[in-house]
Write an enzyme that holds these catalytic residues in place. Sequence first.
Site, mmCIF file in Angstrom:
data_model
loop_
_atom_site.group_PDB
_atom_site.id
_atom_site.type_symbol
_atom_site.label_atom_id
_atom_site.label_comp_id
_atom_site.label_asym_id
_atom_site.label_seq_id
_atom_site.Cartn_x
_atom_site.Cartn_y
_atom_site.Cartn_z
ATOM 1 N N CYS A 46 0.837 -1.198 0.000
ATOM 2 C CA CYS A 46 0.000 0.000 0.000
ATOM 3 C C CYS A 46 0.875 1.252 0.000
ATOM 4 O O CYS A 46 1.791 1.373 0.821
ATOM 5 C CB CYS A 46 -0.898 -0.022 1.229
ATOM 6 S SG CYS A 46 -1.946 1.443 1.401
ATOM 7 N N CYS A 49 0.394 3.090 3.557
ATOM 8 C CA CYS A 49 0.821 2.551 4.852
ATOM 9 C C CYS A 49 1.854 1.427 4.766
ATOM 10 O O CYS A 49 2.259 0.905 5.802
ATOM 11 C CB CYS A 49 -0.392 2.075 5.645
ATOM 12 S SG CYS A 49 -1.128 0.542 5.037
ATOM 13 N N CYS A 92 -7.350 -1.118 1.215
ATOM 14 C CA CYS A 92 -6.339 -1.693 2.098
ATOM 15 C C CYS A 92 -6.995 -1.971 3.450
ATOM 16 O O CYS A 92 -7.611 -1.072 4.038
ATOM 17 C CB CYS A 92 -5.178 -0.713 2.248
ATOM 18 S SG CYS A 92 -3.958 -1.203 3.484
ATOM 19 N N CYS A 95 -5.153 0.502 6.339
ATOM 20 C CA CYS A 95 -5.365 1.956 6.430
ATOM 21 C C CYS A 95 -6.652 2.431 5.770
ATOM 22 O O CYS A 95 -6.969 3.609 5.826
ATOM 23 C CB CYS A 95 -4.175 2.689 5.839
ATOM 24 S SG CYS A 95 -4.053 2.554 4.033
ATOM 25 N N CYS A 116 -8.595 -5.027 -10.045
ATOM 26 C CA CYS A 116 -8.165 -3.956 -10.942
ATOM 27 C C CYS A 116 -7.708 -2.806 -10.046
ATOM 28 O O CYS A 116 -8.527 -2.130 -9.423
ATOM 29 C CB CYS A 116 -9.350 -3.559 -11.814
ATOM 30 S SG CYS A 116 -8.984 -2.346 -13.067
#
Length: 129
Positions: A46, A49, A92, A95, A116
């Site tokens: 991510c 984070c 995510c 976060c 995607c």
Amino acid sequence: MAQQDSSKIKFNPLTLEEQRVILHKGTELPYTGEYTDNKEKGTYVCKQCNAPLYKSSDKFDSHCGWPSFDDEIEGAVTRLPDADGRRTEIICSTCKGHLGHVFLGEGFTQKNTRHCVNSISLLFIPDGE
């Protein structure tokens, strides 16, 4: 997966364009992302984070204009009904940053799943780093 205390998450600084996509659920233009054609081995994390999200072994060419994965790292991605009522948003799990959308039943891979994902929502860590 245990719920993490958001006060202990280290948030990376984001550019205005990263904020538009990750925080405000935007979408980058197709075929413009850094990782659309990336074939290196490693892990996608991510951007906000650094939580590990996808392994390169689950990435495939869907020719849709964004990086596509047919699986996520267990517990890393949360699926939510999209505001448009037709799609499923993926965020995510650590976060809650916007990643993109997941589509089922398209037949691209044996897993029949396509995450995607906006490249701008990801960082790529090559194997060995």
